[in-house]
Design an enzyme around this catalytic site. Structure first.
Site, PDB file in Angstrom:
ATOM      1  N   LYS A  54       0.863  -1.264  -0.010  1.00 46.76           N
ATOM      2  CA  LYS A  54       0.038  -0.010   0.043  1.00 46.76           C
ATOM      3  C   LYS A  54       1.022   1.147  -0.097  1.00 46.76           C
ATOM      4  O   LYS A  54       0.545   2.105  -0.692  1.00 46.76           O
ATOM      5  CB  LYS A  54      -0.913   0.075   1.201  1.00 46.76           C
ATOM      6  CG  LYS A  54      -1.636   1.165   1.431  1.00 46.76           C
ATOM      7  CD  LYS A  54      -2.241   1.419   2.742  1.00 46.76           C
ATOM      8  CE  LYS A  54      -1.147   1.763   3.823  1.00 46.76           C
ATOM      9  NZ  LYS A  54      -0.192   2.814   3.340  1.00 46.76           N
ATOM     10  N   GLN A  92      -5.235  -1.622  10.342  1.00 44.60           N
ATOM     11  CA  GLN A  92      -5.016  -2.843   9.723  1.00 44.60           C
ATOM     12  C   GLN A  92      -5.496  -3.881  10.942  1.00 44.60           C
ATOM     13  O   GLN A  92      -5.207  -4.070  11.889  1.00 44.60           O
ATOM     14  CB  GLN A  92      -3.471  -3.106   9.489  1.00 44.60           C
ATOM     15  CG  GLN A  92      -3.243  -4.161   8.813  1.00 44.60           C
ATOM     16  CD  GLN A  92      -3.797  -4.353   7.458  1.00 44.60           C
ATOM     17  OE1 GLN A  92      -3.876  -3.331   6.721  1.00 44.60           O
ATOM     18  NE2 GLN A  92      -4.315  -5.451   7.159  1.00 44.60           N
ATOM     19  N   ASP A 137     -11.836   2.715   4.676  1.00 45.60           N
ATOM     20  CA  ASP A 137     -12.124   1.146   4.646  1.00 45.60           C
ATOM     21  C   ASP A 137     -13.682   1.186   4.630  1.00 45.60           C
ATOM     22  O   ASP A 137     -14.063  -0.104   4.241  1.00 45.60           O
ATOM     23  CB  ASP A 137     -11.595   0.441   5.925  1.00 45.60           C
ATOM     24  CG  ASP A 137     -10.132  -0.303   5.404  1.00 45.60           C
ATOM     25  OD1 ASP A 137     -10.075  -0.675   4.312  1.00 45.60           O
ATOM     26  OD2 ASP A 137      -9.460  -0.586   6.288  1.00 45.60           O
TER      27      ASP A 137
END
Ligand code: NDP
Length: 296
Positions: free
Chosen positions: A55, A99, A122
């Site tokens: 990422k 995460q 997200d």
């Protein structure tokens, strides 16, 4: 096996990243804004480390700021919430990603709920889940968003198609169902308690599978000519001694004989997830600054 059955997520994701990079340049040139994403990693889960490294690289390639925070495995919930507060207040941070999975001393829902919904790239915050469920504009979870893009690229208008989603998780199955309902599909969500799963799958013009069981979906469960999106990522023993390989939740080699289109693993849905994260970060930066989002 003819090549046009394979839905090339890797190529589509590269194109999306390119469009995001062009828009990022425009945002910089016209408004002096550089979209920034803070990825918070707690502990040393190897798969999470790989994801965050990929990422970071792709963010930088797209001209964005990658503002990571790595915290030790024994971080307390209070400490993590304090980091989230700091990132919520930082104007250079347009997107925040925590995460998952988190270490067991931390409740993931409390952390997700603490993220400013405008920075929740997200799309897991209750507010964004609610906006999606009610058909309004919010942040859409990256993996199902990527699946919908691949489907629309392959099939065009999805209206009236029969979609079956196997898996009902909050991060894939449920938002996928909302997105396909929004695209006017007739949607069935199957799960571990579904009766006669093979027969349910055989009805699917679109079959999206997000289960986490290697090659569980067999070739003759696929409707002839149907489109199959395999979200699963499973590491299994490789053909060579001591090696491993990645497979999806669908038995690809058998399913490709039935499907009209199918995503491979790797190279299907996986690359779309990060590309959509970049896209969401750009959208978040535009919305936070009152700039219209173009071209993506
Ligand atoms: P979860 O474990 O949260 O959910 C799995 C779902 O599968 C559950 O709804 C479960 O049903 C259902 N299920 C389990 N066993 C069966 C069965 N035998 N028959 C039918 N349904 C079953 O998984 P996620 O949604 O988080 O992830 C699914 C897969 O997708 C994993 O392989 C993961 O690695 C991958 N993934 C890939 C991403 C990407 O970027 N490509 C991103 C996110 C995930 P029930 O609810 O009844 O228990």
């Amino acid at each position: 096996m003819s090549d046009n059955r394979i839905i090339d997520g890797k190529a589509f994701a590269a194109g999306l990243r390119e469009r995001v990079a062009v828009e990022t340049d425009r945002l910089k040139a016209d408004h002096g804004i550089v979209p920034g994403l803070a990825a918070v990693l707690v502990g040393e889960d190897p798969a999470s480390q790989v994801y965050v490294r990929n990422k970071n690289r792709q963010m930088v390639e797209a001209g964005m700021l990658s503002l990571g925070e790595t915290l030790p495995e024994d971080t307390t919930q209070a400490d993590l919430l304090a980091v989230i507060d700091k990132l919520n207040a930082d104007p250079a941070v347009n997107g925040i990603l925590v995460q998952l999975p988190l270490p067991s001393q931390i409740d993931p829902n409390s952390v997700i709920d603490a993220i400013d919904p405008a920075k929740d790239v997200d799309g897991f915050h209750l507010r964004n889940a609610g906006l999606l469920a009610t058909g309004r504009d919010g942040m859409v979870p990256c993996t199902p968003l990527g699946c919908r893009m691949l489907l629309e690229d392959r099939l065009g208008d999805l209206t009236g198609l029969n979609a079956v989603i196997v898996g009902r998780s909050n991060i894939v199955g449920k938002p996928m169902a909302q997105l396909l309902l929004d695209a006017n599909c007739t949607v069935t969500v199957a799960h571990s308690r579904t009766d006669d799963l093979p027969e349910v799958c055989r009805e699917a013009d679109i079959l999206v599978v997000a289960v986490g069981r290697p090659q569980m979906i067999k070739g003759d469960w696929i409707k002839p000519g149907g489109t199959v999106i395999d979200v699963g990522i499973n590491r299994v023993p490789g053909r060579e001694e001591g090696k491993t390989r990645l497979v999806g939740d669908v038995d690809f080699e058998a399913a490709v004989e039935y499907a009209g289109g199918i995503t491979p693993v790797p190279g299907g849905v996986g690359p779309m997830t990060i590309a959509c994260l970049l896209r969401n970060t750009l959208v978040a930066a535009c919305r936070q600054n009152g700039v219209e989002v173009l071209g993506i």
